[in-house]
Design a protein around this motif. Sequence first.
Motif, short mmCIF file in Angstrom:
data_model
loop_
_atom_site.label_atom_id
_atom_site.label_comp_id
_atom_site.label_asym_id
_atom_site.label_seq_id
_atom_site.Cartn_x
_atom_site.Cartn_y
_atom_site.Cartn_z
N PRO A 177 -75.33 -11.68 10.73
CA PRO A 177 -75.62 -13.10 10.49
C PRO A 177 -74.40 -13.84 9.97
CG PRO A 177 -77.32 -11.68 9.55
CD PRO A 177 -76.21 -10.78 9.97
N GLY A 178 -74.07 -14.94 10.59
CA GLY A 178 -72.89 -15.70 10.18
C GLY A 178 -72.88 -17.06 10.83
N LEU A 179 -72.02 -17.93 10.33
CA LEU A 179 -71.87 -19.28 10.84
C LEU A 179 -70.63 -19.36 11.72
CD1 LEU A 179 -72.60 -22.36 10.77
CD2 LEU A 179 -71.00 -22.52 8.84
N PRO A 180 -70.78 -19.57 13.03
CA PRO A 180 -69.60 -19.75 13.88
C PRO A 180 -68.91 -21.06 13.54
CG PRO A 180 -71.59 -19.26 15.18
CD PRO A 180 -72.04 -19.60 13.80
N VAL A 181 -67.60 -21.03 13.41
CA VAL A 181 -66.82 -22.24 13.13
C VAL A 181 -65.90 -22.50 14.31
CG1 VAL A 181 -66.95 -22.05 10.64
CG2 VAL A 181 -65.13 -20.89 11.82
N THR A 182 -65.86 -23.73 14.76
CA THR A 182 -65.06 -24.10 15.92
C THR A 182 -63.66 -24.54 15.47
OG1 THR A 182 -65.77 -26.41 15.82
CG2 THR A 182 -67.15 -24.88 17.09
N GLU A 183 -62.76 -24.55 16.45
CA GLU A 183 -61.40 -24.97 16.15
C GLU A 183 -61.35 -26.46 15.84
OE1 GLU A 183 -56.92 -24.07 17.84
OE2 GLU A 183 -58.69 -23.55 19.04
N ALA A 184 -62.24 -27.23 16.46
CA ALA A 184 -62.29 -28.66 16.16
C ALA A 184 -62.82 -28.92 14.76
CB ALA A 184 -63.16 -29.37 17.20
N GLY A 185 -63.78 -28.11 14.31
CA GLY A 185 -64.36 -28.31 13.00
C GLY A 185 -63.51 -27.79 11.87
N GLN A 186 -62.78 -26.68 12.10
CA GLN A 186 -61.95 -26.06 11.06
C GLN A 186 -60.56 -25.77 11.64
OE1 GLN A 186 -62.84 -25.87 7.97
NE2 GLN A 186 -64.99 -26.46 8.32
N PRO A 187 -59.78 -26.79 11.90
CA PRO A 187 -58.48 -26.59 12.57
C PRO A 187 -57.50 -25.77 11.74
CG PRO A 187 -58.70 -28.85 11.77
CD PRO A 187 -60.03 -28.22 11.60
N GLU A 188 -57.47 -25.96 10.40
CA GLU A 188 -56.49 -25.24 9.60
C GLU A 188 -56.79 -23.75 9.54
OE1 GLU A 188 -54.12 -25.67 5.35
OE2 GLU A 188 -55.85 -26.95 5.77
N LEU A 189 -58.06 -23.39 9.44
CA LEU A 189 -58.43 -21.98 9.44
C LEU A 189 -58.06 -21.33 10.76
CD1 LEU A 189 -59.82 -19.53 8.15
CD2 LEU A 189 -62.00 -20.39 9.03
N TRP A 190 -58.37 -22.00 11.87
CA TRP A 190 -58.03 -21.45 13.18
C TRP A 190 -56.52 -21.36 13.36
CZ3 TRP A 190 -60.26 -18.99 17.14
CH2 TRP A 190 -61.66 -18.93 17.17
N ARG A 191 -55.80 -22.36 12.91
CA ARG A 191 -54.34 -22.34 13.04
C ARG A 191 -53.75 -21.17 12.25
NH1 ARG A 191 -53.79 -27.28 12.36
NH2 ARG A 191 -53.50 -27.32 10.10
N THR A 192 -54.32 -20.90 11.08
CA THR A 192 -53.86 -19.78 10.28
C THR A 192 -54.11 -18.45 10.97
OG1 THR A 192 -54.23 -21.01 8.23
CG2 THR A 192 -54.14 -18.62 8.06
N VAL A 193 -55.31 -18.29 11.51
CA VAL A 193 -55.66 -17.03 12.17
C VAL A 193 -54.80 -16.82 13.41
CG1 VAL A 193 -57.50 -15.80 13.40
CG2 VAL A 193 -58.02 -17.01 11.27
#
Length: 571
Positions: A80-96
Amino acid sequence: MGGLCPVGACLRALRAILLLAGFYLLALVILGALVGIDIAVWTRGVHLASIKLTVVLALLGFPILRGVFTFGTGGGDTVPGLPVTEAGQPELWRTVRGLAEQSGTRAPDEILLTGEVNAAVAEDARLLGLVPGRRRLFLGVPLLAGLTEPQLHSVIAHELGHYGNSDTRLAGITRRGRDCVGRTVEAFKEREEQRIGKERSRQEQAAAKALRKGRRPRRISTKNAGLGYRLMARPFQVYARFYLRATSSVGRQQELAADLIAAKVAGRDATASALRRTAVLDAVQDFYLNSYATMGVSAGLLPPRGEVFGGLRHLLADPRRRMNLAELHTTLPPAEATPYDSHPPVAERVRLIEALPDDGRTADGARPALALLRDTERVLAEVESAVLTPEALALERVTWQELVHRAMYAQAQEAAQPLRSALAAAGMAVDTAPADSAPAELAALLDAADAGQLWLVADRLPKSPEAARATGRAAREFLRPALEAGDAAAGPAGPGGAPRRPLAAVLVRPGPPDAAREQRLAGPGRPGGSPGGSGTGGHRRHPGHHPPAHPSRALTRPPRNRPDHRRPLYP
């Protein structure tokens, strides 16, 4: 990066396949022996004994067939988890993505936020792990709340290191092999327990019948019940131990290799401190969930939206807690390794990382990892919607002050019930009296004390079997400690194992919070309040020692199947 696996990974895949094939070979040999015995008996003619033997052999072979043909299911988005999109969380995605590039591997296709003190990766590989598939990264909100950015970079780099080493591709084969072996052993165990239960029931009925006829019953013994299933399970138990030792040793090597990648990408100090900090977060999260987030569940209450997991940050930020946490950082779990551990001991991992040359990078002065999220409060609330069960989501949400006040009152009411029942049984109060009758019940109790009738009340309190059998002075000695301590239940503990509250305290309706109680009522780490009031030192433990299940276990959605390659930072 995305093609067929390298030679080393292919060799590990071959090893995993051979281990799985060994199980099928063992199952085939034993099934063949059973069939051979049956054929040999039937060639001598059809007899009642032949039919009975066929039935017995079929029953013995069924658990093997269950383990062979119930092969298990594939991976998938099962945690169980919350999917996060690149549009919604750009800094997290950029870091990953940046960390994936530094690690020399392909970035995950999906990031999910969970409620666990853990990070993990999964991959839907194809062709027995030889061809890569869709990748997912699971990040626990408690890690974001408790780690700094460099420490979180180390955690993510560690997980991405498993991708780079092709560990995730082979996890499916390993997991399916463990499922098959484990399911076969469990099937034999279930059959054995069923046989023991039936035999015990038969002997108990025979003993009861003998007693009714005035005869001495035979001693009940189930030593030989289920013997056939025990003997059939032995080879699979031996192979299961071999399989676990072989696969776990590979897992430990993979963890150490991923640690080196994390140290290379995020720095030596950040990687070592992340391991230490994560071990502390495990203990603190359990303390927070037990003491705060779930304290009102029995009363149908939860803290405000976003605070079930997000409230941990307030506890960690409380200056009065930091000294306790600093002490925990210096104490690592004992290095008690077994051949079946999938991870090396945390102390060993930290020692190896800290022995690396100084790379000049420091983990001090960095901002919290939670700063990577955009609109943090909304995200924390959405994580609850994705992780909590429908029953938990339906609970009433109240402020921290109201949560603690109402939860403690509900616990006091429950603790007082044995005394209410005893007063009613003694004819001194009404058992079904409303809650606002507490002053009258207290008056009845005090009148009983003035009249020397406390023993009459105490005798009707719940007793242990020993106290119930006692008479005279011995009975009074059983009850005396309970009365002197003001224990409302004369023995049994309160909700959650906590001591019962004094008699007067559980009978008097609680009034408005006074200054002394504000420490608890303000909620974890809020102005005017201290989280828990008892201090982390009162709940200190080493990670790896898991306490009994608490209410939070019933709040979160259980995983249907774990990811194919789920890699926590510690065992």
